[in-house]
Design an enzyme around this catalytic site. Structure first.
Site, PDB file in Angstrom:
ATOM      1  N   LYS A 172       9.344   3.064 -15.902  1.00 52.59           N
ATOM      2  CA  LYS A 172       8.036   2.436 -15.753  1.00 52.59           C
ATOM      3  C   LYS A 172       7.294   3.185 -14.652  1.00 52.59           C
ATOM      4  CE  LYS A 172       5.768  -0.025 -13.513  1.00 52.59           C
ATOM      5  NZ  LYS A 172       4.437   0.250 -12.816  1.00 52.59           N
ATOM      6  N   GLY A 203       2.755   0.393 -17.483  1.00 46.24           N
ATOM      7  CA  GLY A 203       2.226  -0.936 -17.216  1.00 46.24           C
ATOM      8  C   GLY A 203       2.106  -1.191 -15.732  1.00 46.24           C
ATOM      9  N   GLY A 205       2.886  -2.943 -12.072  1.00 38.95           N
ATOM     10  CA  GLY A 205       4.093  -3.353 -11.373  1.00 38.95           C
ATOM     11  C   GLY A 205       4.307  -4.851 -11.392  1.00 38.95           C
ATOM     12  N   GLY A 209       6.775  -4.005 -14.358  1.00 36.39           N
ATOM     13  CA  GLY A 209       7.841  -3.749 -13.389  1.00 36.39           C
ATOM     14  C   GLY A 209       8.657  -4.987 -13.089  1.00 36.39           C
ATOM     15  N   GLU A 247      13.666   2.542  -2.257  1.00 37.72           N
ATOM     16  CA  GLU A 247      13.143   3.514  -1.301  1.00 37.72           C
ATOM     17  C   GLU A 247      11.728   3.073  -0.983  1.00 37.72           C
ATOM     18  OE1 GLU A 247      11.348   5.872   0.587  1.00 37.72           O
ATOM     19  OE2 GLU A 247      11.226   7.265  -1.095  1.00 37.72           O
ATOM     20  N   CYS A 281       6.150   9.134   1.846  1.00 35.41           N
ATOM     21  CA  CYS A 281       6.939   8.107   2.536  1.00 35.41           C
ATOM     22  C   CYS A 281       7.627   8.658   3.765  1.00 35.41           C
ATOM     23  CB  CYS A 281       7.948   7.485   1.577  1.00 35.41           C
ATOM     24  SG  CYS A 281       9.105   8.666   0.861  1.00 35.41           S
ATOM     25  N   GLU A 381       3.061   1.688   8.161  1.00 37.25           N
ATOM     26  CA  GLU A 381       2.866   2.841   7.290  1.00 37.25           C
ATOM     27  C   GLU A 381       1.436   2.804   6.751  1.00 37.25           C
ATOM     28  OE1 GLU A 381       5.517   5.072   3.980  1.00 37.25           O
ATOM     29  OE2 GLU A 381       4.992   3.005   3.502  1.00 37.25           O
TER      30      GLU A 381
END
Length: 476
Positions: A172, A203, A205, A209, A247, A281, A381
């Site tokens: 996905k 699609g 999330g 997801g 992650e 990231c 972040e």
């Protein structure tokens, strides 16, 4: 490059019409023009894909390392053949500058597959412990849910590991950047995997997801994305106690010790913070320098950031493209407003507003100092072209500052003394540390401590995330 059947999904070895009727518009973030439309799959499509993967599992899990390695090798060669088309696709769907897309967005997946191929035999080998034979078996059906910032690399990292382990899977991709997943699916279709071993359902999330994470037919979920989304994935997967590999991000630091080559270290730190418009990231968005060399470091940083002029990502000379979406741009700008109100001082960028392109989700790069260790600029972040420069007195304070984060993904330590750098690196609570200009190793485990996630990707350790361990006790 292959033509892409964007109105279809790939299930059971065939392109078929989705059962859901909704669609998702795909935008070029540099032009803000719609460039494609893909299905917005629902739980019925997810069930269909998972069922196909489960049907294919007995056959694929029974293959040996040689057959799986041959499939990975075929995929590697096909990626090389179509590298230019893939790079252009990534640039158009998420704004990564084309030169960076060629070198990293499409170059890194090839190295990732090399790591899986080299480590496959070791990852699947059995071992003897006393009178027990310990074997590794495929965990089953995998759900791979991938992000928009490195859409091809993250897909290949999950697909390659799952296939090497003997798992079947459903991919996905992010709704912001699904086109490279379609191109990759076309390539996978061409290497001749058995039907159902690999499946694609695009699609959102929050729907597709979430349905994948909760599906009882899925045995392991590998997710890369935000901390907030990762928590939801983990909670959904926990209902059936399926394994998760998450992650989730980082707030990584470049630590420049007092004996380091300051100019080289600072230049490297700025590049790490700004490449891919800061949408990485493991980007080292905190630069920690000796207090008595702070002004010198800021001078170097200003000179480096001056080259990052926002521009057309399809121009080979461009270093800084747009952010991937309007929502991401607004999020970054809100962080910068908060930083200014918190007392941090902007020492580079954004320059004149007219330097930004008239269209596109652009944010000028900026460097900040006077950043409190407890401020959002130091802790959160941001995922934009933003660097916080912070000062320390000695190695102990440097370690304390670097570890002052809920994340723990990556770091770099610079020193003229490798033993000193290693001593500091061992005390950093992160999943991987580069010493000076050490290069990324696509076969070494990648992942983080604390809220940076759970599990490891890449190489032998990445393959083993998709395996179960069984002990066979033998008679004397």
């Amino acid at each position: 490059m292959y033509s892409l059947p964007l109105r279809s999904v790939f299930i059971g070895g065939r392109w078929v019409a989705p059962r859901a009727t909704g669609t998702i518009a795909v935008e070029n973030p540099a032009t803000q023009h719609q460039i494609a439309e893909v299905p917005d799959c629902d739980s019925a499509d997810v069930w269909h894909a998972v069922d196909a993967a489960r049907s294919a599992l007995p056959g694929w899990s029974a293959t040996g390392p040689a057959e799986r390695g041959a499939a990975l090798t075929a995929l590697r060669e096909a990626l090389l053949e179509h590298q230019e088309g893939l790079a252009r696709t990534v640039t158009r769907e998420m704004g990564s500058p084309i030169t960076f897309a060629r070198r990293v967005q499409t170059g890194l997946p090839v190295k990732v597959l090399d790591g899986f191929i080299d480590e496959l035999a070791a990852a699947t080998a059995q071992e003897r412990i006393g009178h027990s034979l310990v074997v590794r078996e495929p965990i089953g059906v995998a759900a791979a849910i991938t992000p928009w910032n490195y859409p091809l690399h993250q897909a290949v990292a999950k697909i390659g590991a799952a296939l090497a382990a003997g798992c079947t899977l459903v991919l996905k991709p992010s709704e912001l950047a699904p086109l490279s997943a379609y191109a990759l699916t076309r390539i996978i279709e061409g290497i001749g995997l058995p039907p159902g071993v690999f499946n694609l359902v695009p699609g959102r999330g929050s729907t597709t997801g979430a349905a994948l994470a909760a599906d009882d037919g899925v045995d392991v979920v590998s997710f890369t994305g935000s901390l907030e989304a990762g928590r939801k994935i983990g909670a959904a997967a926990a209902q059936s106690v399926k394994r998760t590999c998450l992650e989730l991000g980082g707030k990584s630091a470049t630590v420049v010790l007092s004996d380091a080559d300051l100019a080289t270290a600072v230049e490297d730190g700025v590049h790490s913070a700004l490449h891919n418009a800061g949408q990485t990231c493991s980007a080292r968005t905190r630069l920690l320098v000796p207090r008595h060399r702070l002004d010198e470091a800021l001078d170097v940083a200003r000179a480096v950031v001056a080259a990052y002029v926002p521009g057309d990502p399809e121009d080979p000379a461009c270093l800084l493209g747009p952010l991937a979406s309007a929502q991401q741009r607004e999020r970054v700008l809100a962080h910068l407003e908060l930083a200014a109100r918190s007392g941090a001082r902007q020492v580079a960028g954004p320059g004149r507003p007219e330097r930004l392109p008239h269209l596109g989700h652009y944010v000028a790069p900026s460097i900040w100092t006077g950043v409190s260790p407890s401020s959002p600029l130091a802790l959160e972040e941001i995922f934009g072209p933003v660097l916080a420069v912070m000062a320390f007195g000695d190695d102990e304070e440097a370690v304390s500052l670097a570890n002052h984060s809920d994340y723990g993904l990556a770091a770099t330590v610079w020193s003229a003394d490798t033993d000193r750098a290693l001593s500091v690196a061992r005390r950093l609570q992160v999943g991987q540390v580069d010493i000076n200009d050490a290069k990324f190793n696509a076969a070494a485990p990648f992942g983080g401590f604390r809220q940076s996630g759970v599990g490891r990707e890449l190489g032998r350790h990445g393959i083993q995330e998709f395996q179960e361990v069984k002990s066979l006790q033998l008679p004397a």
